[in-house]
Design an enzyme around this catalytic site. Sequence first.
Site, PDB file in Angstrom:
ATOM      1  N   HIS B 122       0.884  -0.919  -0.015  1.00  0.00           N
ATOM      2  CA  HIS B 122      -0.648   0.340   0.148  1.00  0.00           C
ATOM      3  C   HIS B 122       1.295   1.168   0.256  1.00  0.00           C
ATOM      4  O   HIS B 122       1.901   0.806   0.670  1.00  0.00           O
ATOM      5  CB  HIS B 122      -0.651  -0.086   0.936  1.00  0.00           C
ATOM      6  CG  HIS B 122      -1.737   0.915   1.477  1.00  0.00           C
ATOM      7  ND1 HIS B 122      -2.326   2.717   2.146  1.00  0.00           N
ATOM      8  CD2 HIS B 122      -3.233   0.299   1.235  1.00  0.00           C
ATOM      9  CE1 HIS B 122      -2.627   2.736   1.920  1.00  0.00           C
ATOM     10  NE2 HIS B 122      -3.696   2.402   1.235  1.00  0.00           N
ATOM     11  N   ASP B 199       2.986  -4.932   8.357  1.00  0.00           N
ATOM     12  CA  ASP B 199       2.136  -4.086   7.996  1.00  0.00           C
ATOM     13  C   ASP B 199       1.163  -4.568   7.729  1.00  0.00           C
ATOM     14  O   ASP B 199       0.683  -5.194   7.292  1.00  0.00           O
ATOM     15  CB  ASP B 199       2.252  -3.321   6.555  1.00  0.00           C
ATOM     16  CG  ASP B 199       0.607  -2.539   6.200  1.00  0.00           C
ATOM     17  OD1 ASP B 199      -0.655  -2.520   6.737  1.00  0.00           O
ATOM     18  OD2 ASP B 199       0.630  -1.845   5.454  1.00  0.00           O
ATOM     19  N   GLN B 202      -4.771  -5.241   6.973  1.00  0.00           N
ATOM     20  CA  GLN B 202      -5.670  -6.169   6.392  1.00  0.00           C
ATOM     21  C   GLN B 202      -5.458  -7.437   7.323  1.00  0.00           C
ATOM     22  O   GLN B 202      -6.530  -8.373   6.956  1.00  0.00           O
ATOM     23  CB  GLN B 202      -5.435  -6.022   4.381  1.00  0.00           C
ATOM     24  CG  GLN B 202      -5.450  -4.889   4.171  1.00  0.00           C
ATOM     25  CD  GLN B 202      -6.665  -4.818   3.954  1.00  0.00           C
ATOM     26  OE1 GLN B 202      -7.728  -4.678   4.318  1.00  0.00           O
ATOM     27  NE2 GLN B 202      -6.819  -3.065   3.235  1.00  0.00           N
ATOM     28  N   LYS B 225      -9.643  -1.000  10.778  1.00  0.00           N
ATOM     29  CA  LYS B 225      -9.818  -1.860   9.542  1.00  0.00           C
ATOM     30  C   LYS B 225     -10.358  -3.322   9.943  1.00  0.00           C
ATOM     31  O   LYS B 225     -10.397  -5.000   9.475  1.00  0.00           O
ATOM     32  CB  LYS B 225      -9.066  -2.226   9.146  1.00  0.00           C
ATOM     33  CG  LYS B 225      -8.934  -0.793   7.647  1.00  0.00           C
ATOM     34  CD  LYS B 225      -7.094  -1.128   6.536  1.00  0.00           C
ATOM     35  CE  LYS B 225      -7.049  -0.130   5.824  1.00  0.00           C
ATOM     36  NZ  LYS B 225      -8.134   0.300   4.748  1.00  0.00           N
ATOM     37  N   CYS B 363      -5.166   2.443  -4.239  1.00  0.00           N
ATOM     38  CA  CYS B 363      -4.019   2.428  -3.206  1.00  0.00           C
ATOM     39  C   CYS B 363      -2.272   2.303  -2.960  1.00  0.00           C
ATOM     40  O   CYS B 363      -1.484   1.793  -2.121  1.00  0.00           O
ATOM     41  CB  CYS B 363      -3.802   2.994  -1.594  1.00  0.00           C
ATOM     42  SG  CYS B 363      -5.110   4.477  -0.922  1.00  0.00           S
TER      43      CYS B 363
END
Lengths: 141, 405
Positions: B122, B199, B202, B225, B363
């Site tokens: 991202h 990261d 998600q 999220k 993104c």
Amino acid sequence: MTIKEKEQSVMEEFSLFDDWMDKYAYLIELGKELPVIDEKYKDNQHLISGCQSRVWLHAGLEEDKVVFTADSDAVITKGIVSLLIRVLSGHRPDEILDTDMEFLEKIGLKEHLSPTRANGLISMVKQIQLYAKAFQIKLNQ
Amino acid sequence: MPFSVEKIRADFPVLNQKVHGKPLVYLDNAATTQKPVQVINRLSDYYRNENSNVHRGVHLLSQKATEDYEQARTAIANYINAAESKEIIFTRGTTESVNLLATVLEEWVQPGDVILVSAMEHHSNLVPWQQLCRRRSAELKIIPVDSKGILDLEFLKKSLNPQVKLVAVNHISNVLGTINPVKEIVGLAHDAGVPVLIDGAQALAHTKVDVQEIGADFYAFSGHKVYAPMGIGVLYGRQTWMRRLPPYQYGGEMIDRVSFDEVTFNELPYKYEAGTPNVGGVLALETALQYVQKLGIEQIRKHEDLLLEKATNQLLQVEGMKIIGKAPDKTAVLSFLVDGVHPYDLGTLLDQMGVAVRTGYHCAEPLIKQMGLSGTVRASFALYNSEEEVDVFTDAVKKAVNMLR
């Protein structure tokens, strides 16, 4: 026809559709139909970049009237582009600058002109106004 | 507890509405998830009954807020199995977590050094590193992704050497749905003495996250999220790192003692929490994670995998359908394209039919462009999505494609 009259005729056409599917089917048809711009103008110089769909716009002056041609890679965007061109092309700069594009709201397509849609349409409208302004200055010289 | 979508949906007020006259089918969960009443109530209870500033009041309300705030930190630390609660730093979200790290690692990266990121990042886990490399005259190297959406681990192995100062990759791709082998990646990097940031934006909603098992030095995620409010996120940072690194922002709770000439900084985690924190957000994040825990992340994953498989199979019935992202380890995200159909047109028609999806670059512009595409349509699933919604969605796609062709 004046811009107002053209807007009126677009609104009348759209008033025939009772549901969204017919309306969008018509937009898609418009989008598929129109070879609206000379291929040579589909370059970066005429590109109005939306992040979602791209629009190309060309403007020229014929006597005291501005003639717009345009295209988009997305067919619904192109359908709306063709409506804008139909209403605004072939008019004097001051007439174009006096138009508020309210007809798009009246036919229920206002959301396509929202800056958050990032489809290039709002930038296209701004660009149309910039061209009109520039031609207005040129004509007054 | 049996997994009942019907019961779950009753917890999410936003789902019970119509858009363009059709029942909302919300499939933009990779962008943000909806919030259950439990989370909304926790946030509102805080402002109704507890609101006061933490860490500095002698009065009861402030003490109560501080207690709850720190208790939530401990609960969140336990949830991701951090060794200590001081390794949980509250931020605004994943983007701020990554930017925080990219700021404080400034001195760690010297001219000529290398930072490795994957091609499926991202923008939020790409641009901070790109800019750090620019500032430090370091090199940003990209770990390639193959056409299926699988990371090239051989490239990673070959690229690891003492010049490499960080590996930054996502746990789950927001475009492809690929679940990256983060434990293996960390193992490879650590063998070469290189720290790793994962990261996890998600990941939290779809898979178990155990930071000690993964072994990551840093792990970033967002609350919104994973059914928590917007504006709250976490940077997990191993204290061996965070103790050594300099502060990020100055003022408020991060100060220990200060005069007009000098200052000493507070200990972890406060060193990285300048200014008044988002107390309500932290409490609601704790509640959101409890909500997920109660349903069971394995159960959720099973349900979402079922939706993904069903949706994939039904979409493949459409002529010219191209699924973007075919990694065997994949979850909850379904990116696709249909020959001759522009994603924007498809998204617009789906919206008219009540189906909320995302179209465009998501993104991750470099990834999409590298795949030779100018965007995709993305449907992403959450625990409250039903099989009936998958049917509505795939029928809507078929209908839209018929209109557009």
